[in-house]
Design a protein around this motif. Sequence first.
Motif, PDB file in Angstrom:
ATOM      1  N   VAL A 328      29.716  29.973  26.936  1.00  0.00           N
ATOM      2  CA  VAL A 328      29.422  30.445  28.283  1.00  0.00           C
ATOM      3  C   VAL A 328      28.821  31.843  28.232  1.00  0.00           C
ATOM      4  N   SER A 344      23.870  27.647  25.227  1.00  0.00           N
ATOM      5  CA  SER A 344      24.838  28.336  26.088  1.00  0.00           C
ATOM      6  C   SER A 344      24.672  27.896  27.536  1.00  0.00           C
ATOM      7  N   ALA A 357      31.620  26.824  38.408  1.00  0.00           N
ATOM      8  CA  ALA A 357      31.999  27.139  37.032  1.00  0.00           C
ATOM      9  C   ALA A 357      32.964  26.094  36.491  1.00  0.00           C
ATOM     10  N   VAL A 361      32.457  24.168  33.115  1.00  0.00           N
ATOM     11  CA  VAL A 361      33.417  24.523  32.067  1.00  0.00           C
ATOM     12  C   VAL A 361      34.749  23.861  32.403  1.00  0.00           C
ATOM     13  N   VAL A 367      36.651  27.219  25.037  1.00  0.00           N
ATOM     14  CA  VAL A 367      35.615  28.044  25.648  1.00  0.00           C
ATOM     15  C   VAL A 367      35.363  29.296  24.800  1.00  0.00           C
ATOM     16  N   VAL A 369      33.047  32.757  25.258  1.00  0.00           N
ATOM     17  CA  VAL A 369      32.227  33.482  26.235  1.00  0.00           C
ATOM     18  C   VAL A 369      31.528  34.652  25.555  1.00  0.00           C
TER      19      VAL A 369
END
Length: 413
Positions: A328, A344, A357, A361, A367, A369
């Motif tokens: 992300v 990404s 979001a 996700v 995850v 980031v």
Amino acid sequence: MALAPLVSPGPELSRAELLRYARQMALPQIGLEGQRRLKNSRVVVLGAGGLGSPVLLYLAAAGVGTIGVVDRDTVDVSNLHRQVLHPDAAVGERKVASAAEQLRRLNPHIEVIEHDVEITPETVLDLVSEYDVVVDGTDTFDVQIIADAACALVGKPYVWGSVLRFDGQATVFWSQAPGGAARTLSDLYPDLERRGADADETCAIAGVLGPLCATVGGILASETLKLLGGYGEPLLGRLLVVDALDGTTTEVPFGTAEPATPRVANVGRPYDPFIDGPTAGGSPGPAARPRNERNTMQDDASTDSVSVSELDSLLQARARGEADFVLVDVREPHEHELVSIDGSVLVPLGGILSPEAREAVPADATVIVHCHHDGRSQRAAQALRQSGYDDVRFVRGGIDAWVAEIEPEKPRY
């Protein structure tokens, strides 16, 4: 209250210098003697970027005899709108080399000293001790803390400025100023934690109006000349705030008449802003500041973060079907459009917990980031964990480190 001149008059001026500075010497506050003081002066400017550019140009043009330039960066095309000291042809060059070349062309009667070093607790004393005035044109709060502490330790005036978006600030700190005017950075920001919370709002992220840098940089140069020559009223204990949108300036007094207590605990030894305790004088030190873009949490690295090389390996494994995670990007759309990591998903930080979001996700996903450096990604990771995500990590150094180490052909900003 005008202060005594910091510098004694230097050698006689040459005919060429008399002609060059004639209009400046016409000012009774400067005159021939004042110009000789400038010739005998030594000023170091920390940073050759948006603020450093106008400061350096005007100090050189004014005839300051010795100018030190400190910067560890290279000239980047995305900065040229405000870093007016550097031409387009200098893109990719070391900033100190580019700055020194332009200053020597501007005024052949001055000496320019290049300091192509990083400002750290180990280097800062050598950088500031040999100069009469220190001017800070950096945009990193950690560096400002270090520079302020060093200047307080050796008793040097510290001319400070800041610009972001359409807002600018300027003032003068000096731990040994006479007449109750002594001030240090902690007088302006006694609550360093609150100040630190905004420290990752840099020009690269939030933007800055180029001409505002010239406005504030001109003020910093003027304050420096006043200190060297001993005329006018320095901005000691007064913060000058410039609002370029409204076209207004506001003066904000700060500090007290009590002698300033230098914060010097971190100077001269290795510095870790997240394990160092309170600084001298009891003021909250860098340890009180939240994590920001330029300070990754090394103590969390093994569990909460991945390096860019580890991310590269994970992306290759994902492409082979051997790993499953969502990468992300929590930067803004204009940053993502400029440069991105293939594979990404863009979810700006402000919408990290939005329904959109959640669709991009899933809550049960692994995850990772990233942002520009890693300040926003750390905040995003924390928010995701608090909202129920179990496996969240951030990328140390962000896309800036990724481009530097993995895909150098992509642009940095």
